[in-house]
Design an enzyme around this catalytic site. Sequence first.
Site, PDB file in Angstrom:
ATOM      1  N   ARG A 294       0.852  -1.184   0.000  1.00  0.00           N
ATOM      2  CA  ARG A 294       0.000   0.000   0.000  1.00  0.00           C
ATOM      3  C   ARG A 294       0.888   1.234   0.000  1.00  0.00           C
ATOM      4  O   ARG A 294       1.514   1.563   1.004  1.00  0.00           O
ATOM      5  CB  ARG A 294      -0.916  -0.025   1.228  1.00  0.00           C
ATOM      6  CG  ARG A 294      -1.650   1.274   1.478  1.00  0.00           C
ATOM      7  CD  ARG A 294      -2.783   1.124   2.462  1.00  0.00           C
ATOM      8  NE  ARG A 294      -2.412   0.612   3.768  1.00  0.00           N
ATOM      9  CZ  ARG A 294      -1.836   1.328   4.748  1.00  0.00           C
ATOM     10  NH1 ARG A 294      -1.534   2.591   4.541  1.00  0.00           N
ATOM     11  NH2 ARG A 294      -1.572   0.782   5.912  1.00  0.00           N
ATOM     12  N   HIS A 298      -3.941   4.146   4.627  1.00  0.00           N
ATOM     13  CA  HIS A 298      -5.023   3.158   4.663  1.00  0.00           C
ATOM     14  C   HIS A 298      -6.319   3.782   4.168  1.00  0.00           C
ATOM     15  O   HIS A 298      -7.031   3.210   3.347  1.00  0.00           O
ATOM     16  CB  HIS A 298      -5.202   2.638   6.086  1.00  0.00           C
ATOM     17  CG  HIS A 298      -6.314   1.657   6.245  1.00  0.00           C
ATOM     18  ND1 HIS A 298      -6.241   0.376   5.756  1.00  0.00           N
ATOM     19  CD2 HIS A 298      -7.536   1.774   6.819  1.00  0.00           C
ATOM     20  CE1 HIS A 298      -7.365  -0.256   6.024  1.00  0.00           C
ATOM     21  NE2 HIS A 298      -8.173   0.575   6.662  1.00  0.00           N
ATOM     22  N   TYR A 307       3.730   5.157  11.517  1.00  0.00           N
ATOM     23  CA  TYR A 307       4.030   3.755  11.826  1.00  0.00           C
ATOM     24  C   TYR A 307       4.925   3.042  10.805  1.00  0.00           C
ATOM     25  O   TYR A 307       5.243   1.876  10.998  1.00  0.00           O
ATOM     26  CB  TYR A 307       2.728   2.954  11.993  1.00  0.00           C
ATOM     27  CG  TYR A 307       1.758   3.034  10.828  1.00  0.00           C
ATOM     28  CD1 TYR A 307       1.930   2.252   9.694  1.00  0.00           C
ATOM     29  CD2 TYR A 307       0.656   3.884  10.877  1.00  0.00           C
ATOM     30  CE1 TYR A 307       1.039   2.321   8.634  1.00  0.00           C
ATOM     31  CE2 TYR A 307      -0.248   3.960   9.823  1.00  0.00           C
ATOM     32  CZ  TYR A 307      -0.052   3.172   8.710  1.00  0.00           C
ATOM     33  OH  TYR A 307      -0.938   3.236   7.664  1.00  0.00           O
TER      34      TYR A 307
END
Length: 401
Positions: A294, A298, A307
């Site tokens: 990705r 998200h 993160y």
Amino acid sequence: MPSEHWTHPEPGDGPAAAAAQPTPEQVIAGLRATSEGGAELTQLLTPEGERVASPQFDRYVDDIDAEALKGLYRDMVLVRRADREANAMQRQGQLGIWVPLLGQEAAQIGSGRALEKRDMAFPSYREHGVAYARGIDLKEVLGIFRCTDHSGWDYQAHRFHPYTIVIGNQVLNAAGYAMGQKFEGKVGDEDSEATICYFGDGATSQGDVHEGFVWAAVYDAPIVFFCQNNQWAISEPTERQSRLPLYQRARGYGFPGIRVDGNDVLACLAVSRWALEECRHGNGPVLIEAFTYRMDAHTTTDDPTRYRLSDELEEWKLKDPIERVRAYLARGGGADQAFFDQVQADSDAFAAELRDYCFNMPEPPPDRIFSHVYAESTPLLDAQREEYLSYLDGFIGAGEH
């Protein structure tokens, strides 16, 4: 030692590099690695745009000549451009939220183009590329994220189920649908059907997914479970989801699992065709793990810089699914610069069309939310509609709605 063994060790192989100092050879191997996913990764087109022979899967893409590959390239470019435009429109307040697919175009176009018209697809909420491949106007997808529609398309006509927001819930729906295909005798003949169900790596930790696996396995349902492992379940890496590579989980349910390079549109097409064919002949279910990444957040409410490291993103940019097809076509003379320029121009026009539609989309009447909930309305639904409209009428200027 192959680099994947120390960056992503198999059970029993010992500690990963994070827990032990790698040798200089291992460091060099890791830096030179152009593919991820381990020795079992199925790949037909490398990140450098070089064709890799596969005795098992080459026959599933024998019909993909230069013209067909140009079509797949065009699909991916248009879908990415639409995704980027929708992402920008959300930032401008035109959409309530957007779920980016950046980096996952090959997994979605490859598997989507593998489907026959009679097959059924069950998406989660990121499958804009599959929707495009199933002939759905992406304007109808925008309505979901602008909060004006539940879904704007005829799912039976397109054989593409409405988006599912609840993580993993579509796996149960898809397993049940595939069981119905089996019960109705739509498996094993020339008119046989199959179902494909999309979900992410994070969804594999949901109970619905495992229940779907169990039911599908027990009833030999003709379903392909297509897991897009984009390495991050919102903010948790795949390593926190499973001790084993996800495709190996299929063994526990008694059906085959395979890992494919999710950034390789040819491999995704070939493996999906194989899996769907297995299901149509009564050899389902099958689990495909599309090993991809990705490249964006998200959703537009997420901040991935909190993160994950930027060097991880930079590494995966070298494995871009669109650039490898471009390199292959350019190197082999399958396409010239005029073709690439035209595709870019077409994608810009496509994005402008979506943008114009979104900015000028009429506001739906307030009772729209009650429309098409059921095939026929019910007394309870009618009562809820009347109560809601009565509530709105109590506000100043209510007649304007």
